[in-house]
Design a protein around this motif. Structure first.
Motif, PDB file in Angstrom:
ATOM      1  N   MET A   1      23.682  26.633  45.639  1.00 48.07           N
ATOM      2  CA  MET A   1      23.533  28.105  45.688  1.00 48.07           C
ATOM      3  C   MET A   1      23.008  28.219  44.020  1.00 48.07           C
ATOM      4  SD  MET A   1      26.141  31.240  46.313  1.00 48.07           S
ATOM      5  CE  MET A   1      26.294  30.722  47.817  1.00 48.07           C
ATOM      6  N   GLY A   2      22.134  29.113  44.002  1.00 49.75           N
ATOM      7  CA  GLY A   2      21.554  29.509  42.624  1.00 49.75           C
ATOM      8  C   GLY A   2      22.545  30.310  41.684  1.00 49.75           C
ATOM      9  N   THR A   3      22.368  30.100  40.400  1.00 44.27           N
ATOM     10  CA  THR A   3      23.102  30.547  39.315  1.00 44.27           C
ATOM     11  C   THR A   3      22.410  31.535  38.232  1.00 44.27           C
ATOM     12  OG1 THR A   3      24.982  29.128  39.755  1.00 44.27           O
ATOM     13  CG2 THR A   3      25.262  30.245  37.712  1.00 44.27           C
ATOM     14  N   LEU A   4      22.695  32.519  37.801  1.00 42.89           N
ATOM     15  CA  LEU A   4      21.991  33.227  36.844  1.00 42.89           C
ATOM     16  C   LEU A   4      23.040  33.612  35.912  1.00 42.89           C
ATOM     17  CD1 LEU A   4      19.488  35.382  38.710  1.00 42.89           C
ATOM     18  CD2 LEU A   4      18.975  33.355  37.335  1.00 42.89           C
ATOM     19  N   THR A   5      22.764  33.718  34.499  1.00 41.00           N
ATOM     20  CA  THR A   5      23.853  34.309  33.621  1.00 41.00           C
ATOM     21  C   THR A   5      22.803  35.397  32.685  1.00 41.00           C
ATOM     22  OG1 THR A   5      25.039  32.307  33.329  1.00 41.00           O
ATOM     23  CG2 THR A   5      25.221  34.179  31.419  1.00 41.00           C
ATOM     24  N   ILE A   6      23.321  36.673  33.023  1.00 42.58           N
ATOM     25  CA  ILE A   6      22.677  37.784  32.361  1.00 42.58           C
ATOM     26  C   ILE A   6      23.282  38.320  31.143  1.00 42.58           C
ATOM     27  CG2 ILE A   6      21.451  39.956  32.786  1.00 42.58           C
ATOM     28  CD1 ILE A   6      21.557  39.071  35.732  1.00 42.58           C
ATOM     29  N   THR A   7      22.650  38.306  29.972  1.00 45.35           N
ATOM     30  CA  THR A   7      23.428  38.692  28.577  1.00 45.35           C
ATOM     31  C   THR A   7      22.603  39.661  27.729  1.00 45.35           C
ATOM     32  OG1 THR A   7      24.215  36.177  28.605  1.00 45.35           O
ATOM     33  CG2 THR A   7      24.579  37.599  26.514  1.00 45.35           C
ATOM     34  N   LYS A   8      23.182  40.765  27.684  1.00 42.88           N
ATOM     35  CA  LYS A   8      22.440  41.758  26.715  1.00 42.88           C
ATOM     36  C   LYS A   8      22.445  41.160  25.391  1.00 42.88           C
ATOM     37  CE  LYS A   8      24.819  45.092  24.936  1.00 42.88           C
ATOM     38  NZ  LYS A   8      25.841  46.164  24.635  1.00 42.88           N
ATOM     39  N   THR A   9      21.176  41.166  24.784  1.00 45.89           N
ATOM     40  CA  THR A   9      20.825  40.466  23.500  1.00 45.89           C
ATOM     41  C   THR A   9      20.482  41.705  22.587  1.00 45.89           C
ATOM     42  OG1 THR A   9      18.756  40.060  24.106  1.00 45.89           O
ATOM     43  CG2 THR A   9      20.331  38.376  24.375  1.00 45.89           C
ATOM     44  N   ARG A  10      20.279  42.845  22.933  1.00 45.16           N
ATOM     45  CA  ARG A  10      19.852  44.046  21.972  1.00 45.16           C
ATOM     46  C   ARG A  10      20.251  45.271  22.943  1.00 45.16           C
ATOM     47  NH1 ARG A  10      14.066  43.692  19.841  1.00 45.16           N
ATOM     48  NH2 ARG A  10      14.330  41.465  20.901  1.00 45.16           N
ATOM     49  N   GLU A  11      20.328  46.284  21.840  1.00 51.83           N
ATOM     50  CA  GLU A  11      20.641  47.542  22.465  1.00 51.83           C
ATOM     51  C   GLU A  11      20.325  48.647  21.527  1.00 51.83           C
ATOM     52  OE1 GLU A  11      24.320  50.304  24.360  1.00 51.83           O
ATOM     53  OE2 GLU A  11      24.679  48.247  23.755  1.00 51.83           O
ATOM     54  N   CYS A  12      19.498  49.703  21.953  1.00 51.30           N
ATOM     55  CA  CYS A  12      19.148  50.803  20.958  1.00 51.30           C
ATOM     56  C   CYS A  12      20.372  51.659  20.784  1.00 51.30           C
ATOM     57  CB  CYS A  12      18.210  51.741  21.491  1.00 51.30           C
ATOM     58  SG  CYS A  12      18.615  52.735  22.764  1.00 51.30           S
ATOM     59  N   ALA A  13      20.195  52.599  19.643  1.00 49.60           N
ATOM     60  CA  ALA A  13      21.320  53.180  18.973  1.00 49.60           C
ATOM     61  C   ALA A  13      22.293  53.886  20.112  1.00 49.60           C
ATOM     62  CB  ALA A  13      20.770  54.088  17.856  1.00 49.60           C
TER      63      ALA A  13
END
Length: 78
Positions: A1-13
């Motif tokens: 089964m597939g695996t993904l990791t999703i990570t926020k690397t930047r966000e505006c103010a």
């Protein structure tokens, strides 16, 4: 089964725009507008999403195994 990791690397103010990094069975980055994430799926988006999920579910399975899993009901946990 597939695996993904999703990570926020930047966000505006104000938190409405984010850059996400994806690693795992495919890698890349995507810029998103956060309010779009809570909008209902269009029919085209539903189809594209399901095709992507099935490609991930196919990982490590034969076509016959995927068909069998779909026949009995394939559960995807996010």
């Amino acid at each position: 089964m597939g695996t993904l990791t999703i990570t926020k690397t930047r966000e505006c103010a104000d938190g409405t725009h984010m850059t996400l990094s994806v690693t795992g069975d495919f890698t890349g980055t995507i810029n998103i507008y956060a309010p779009d994430v809570v909008a209902p799926f269009t029919e085209d988006e539903k189809e594209a999403f399901l095709k992507g999920v099935l490609r991930l579910a196919r990982k490590g399975r034969t076509n016959a195994q995927l068909k069998s899993a779909l026949t009995t009901g394939l559960t995807v946990t996010i």
